[in-house]
Design a protein around this motif. Sequence first.
Motif, PDB file in Angstrom:
ATOM      1  N   LEU A 251       0.821  -1.209   0.000  1.00 36.70           N
ATOM      2  CA  LEU A 251       0.000   0.000   0.000  1.00 36.70           C
ATOM      3  C   LEU A 251       0.855   1.259   0.000  1.00 36.70           C
ATOM      4  N   THR A 252       1.925   1.267   0.793  1.00 36.82           N
ATOM      5  CA  THR A 252       2.734   2.482   0.904  1.00 36.82           C
ATOM      6  C   THR A 252       3.504   2.796  -0.367  1.00 36.82           C
ATOM      7  N   LEU A 317      -9.583  -0.877  -3.794  1.00 37.96           N
ATOM      8  CA  LEU A 317     -10.037   0.480  -4.131  1.00 37.96           C
ATOM      9  C   LEU A 317      -8.911   1.500  -3.981  1.00 37.96           C
ATOM     10  N   THR A 318      -8.018   1.314  -3.012  1.00 31.63           N
ATOM     11  CA  THR A 318      -6.967   2.305  -2.750  1.00 31.63           C
ATOM     12  C   THR A 318      -6.121   2.586  -3.993  1.00 31.63           C
ATOM     13  N   PRO A 319      -5.521   1.581  -4.665  1.00 29.65           N
ATOM     14  CA  PRO A 319      -4.761   1.890  -5.880  1.00 29.65           C
ATOM     15  C   PRO A 319      -5.640   2.170  -7.098  1.00 29.65           C
ATOM     16  N   VAL A 340     -10.464   9.910  -2.389  1.00 34.34           N
ATOM     17  CA  VAL A 340     -11.127   8.598  -2.403  1.00 34.34           C
ATOM     18  C   VAL A 340     -10.137   7.507  -1.995  1.00 34.34           C
ATOM     19  N   SER A 341      -8.928   7.569  -2.553  1.00 28.36           N
ATOM     20  CA  SER A 341      -7.905   6.603  -2.183  1.00 28.36           C
ATOM     21  C   SER A 341      -7.570   6.711  -0.696  1.00 28.36           C
ATOM     22  N   GLY A 342      -7.491   7.949  -0.198  1.00 27.54           N
ATOM     23  CA  GLY A 342      -7.197   8.153   1.217  1.00 27.54           C
ATOM     24  C   GLY A 342      -8.295   7.624   2.123  1.00 27.54           C
ATOM     25  N   ILE A 343      -9.548   7.773   1.698  1.00 30.89           N
ATOM     26  CA  ILE A 343     -10.668   7.236   2.487  1.00 30.89           C
ATOM     27  C   ILE A 343     -10.551   5.714   2.593  1.00 30.89           C
ATOM     28  N   ALA A 344     -10.254   5.072   1.457  1.00 28.77           N
ATOM     29  CA  ALA A 344     -10.096   3.615   1.478  1.00 28.77           C
ATOM     30  C   ALA A 344      -8.929   3.208   2.367  1.00 28.77           C
ATOM     31  N   GLN A 345      -7.826   3.926   2.261  1.00 23.45           N
ATOM     32  CA  GLN A 345      -6.663   3.599   3.093  1.00 23.45           C
ATOM     33  C   GLN A 345      -6.958   3.852   4.566  1.00 23.45           C
ATOM     34  N   SER A 404       0.057   2.554 -10.389  1.00 22.06           N
ATOM     35  CA  SER A 404      -1.116   2.202  -9.589  1.00 22.06           C
ATOM     36  C   SER A 404      -1.867   1.007 -10.170  1.00 22.06           C
ATOM     37  N   ILE A 405      -1.862   0.869 -11.489  1.00 20.36           N
ATOM     38  CA  ILE A 405      -2.448  -0.341 -12.085  1.00 20.36           C
ATOM     39  C   ILE A 405      -1.673  -1.568 -11.615  1.00 20.36           C
ATOM     40  N   GLY A 406      -0.356  -1.443 -11.584  1.00 19.38           N
ATOM     41  CA  GLY A 406       0.439  -2.514 -11.003  1.00 19.38           C
ATOM     42  C   GLY A 406       0.051  -2.771  -9.555  1.00 19.38           C
ATOM     43  N   GLY A 407      -0.281  -1.678  -8.817  1.00 18.83           N
ATOM     44  CA  GLY A 407      -0.736  -1.816  -7.438  1.00 18.83           C
ATOM     45  C   GLY A 407      -2.053  -2.559  -7.329  1.00 18.83           C
TER      46      GLY A 407
END
Length: 455
Positions: A251-252, A317-319, A340-345, A404-407
């Motif tokens: 994630l990081t 959802l995060t990546p 949105v990514s931050g909310i998921a994280q 991010s797709i890789g993520g």
Amino acid sequence: MSDDRPAARPADLAGGATEPERLVTFRDVFAVQEYRALYISLVVSWMGDYLARAAIVVLVYQQTQSVLLSAVSFAVSYVPWIVGGPVLAALADRYPYRRVLIVADLARAVPIALIALPGMNVYVILVLLFVAMLGAPPTQAARSALLPLILDRRKVVTGLAVNASTSQATQVIGYLAGATLAVAINPRLGIGLDAVSFVVSAGVIAWGIRSRPAAHDRATRRHLLRETGEGFRLVFGTPLLRSIALMVFSLTTFTVLPEGLAAGWAALFHHDPSARGFDQGLIMAAGPIGFIIGGLGVGRLVRQSRRHRLIRPLAVLTPTALALTALAPNAATVAALVVVSGIAQGGLMPTLNGEFVLALPHGYRARAYGVMQGGMQFTQCFAVIATGALAQVSSIPLVVGLWSIGGVLLMLALVAYRPPETGEEDAPAILAPPVPATRVTPDRVRPGAAGKLER
């Protein structure tokens, strides 16, 4: 409550009968006096740290007019974690956590106060800052290890969510206040306030946290490097802990991108420096704001047993939200997707952290925290450097999108690999009394059986 584990669960007290699950509120967490003291010390310490980081960057730049040295002054704060964080964190298990917090706070106040003195050479400032930050790994590890001794297991995840969300908020406020004080008045004011914050934090801990014995006495101690290695073996040799560690490290590697690449990203949308600065701040603040919303929202509104069901969708959802920034036409859209990514994280990380803490045997929490924090610092540093280098030969939106797709693919693999979901009743319990360091067999930590190590 025992010194070694949280209060017994309702099922334990009722001979196996369970009570209906009640949503843990923030009031429940703050009703614990020791948690209030730990929280106050955290807020004071974090605010001082972020004030000082912003102020020191300004001070170094004012003295040298060097962007490189000002960046180095910011990066120095991460070096102790990368080069020796797990070893320094292992020290926390050797001494009472309360004493570690007090001594480390008071010791760190001294070099920070010296930095605030007029006429200090910039290279001496960098050395003093490095010395001060050596206290961060044992301090943070001791705080992490102390939390499940203060809160019972039902409240741990909510307490972690409050801490994580508060950290994000103080980061935003501290950076803004520190930079403003440094530019408008004097950077040494913010640095001096940081030195004072350490003293105040130590006083709050001394007043509000009761003394507990060390997780390991002298008879069970081994060489510090061996104890550090046992922390690595515990984390990566236990399926549940290994799954959480790999997910957090992954994630990081992409959630840090908006902060690390914000300056160049903002330059794509505006040629006017003033507008560019606003866009940069918007992108950088979006992640922490989303994290606060997600952390407090999930922590307050979602029951403990349901949070585990959200791990898989939030992890993907995060990546995914960050991957969509490749198509964003302006900074506001980028910031919205980062939120949105931050909310998921923010909804995900406290739950993973709670699982991790509750699965650890007492006596190994500080070492395991050092492994995790050191890994996070390394992966963040690697991600920023790697994507920055790629952006030199390509465009930032394309780099972030493909990264991010890789993520997304990586998180899909990790959630498929993740052990079966466990609710509160099935989560591994913290071990009661500490076991000798020489007897740890990480692969044999098993959920259930009151969380005892098989030897």
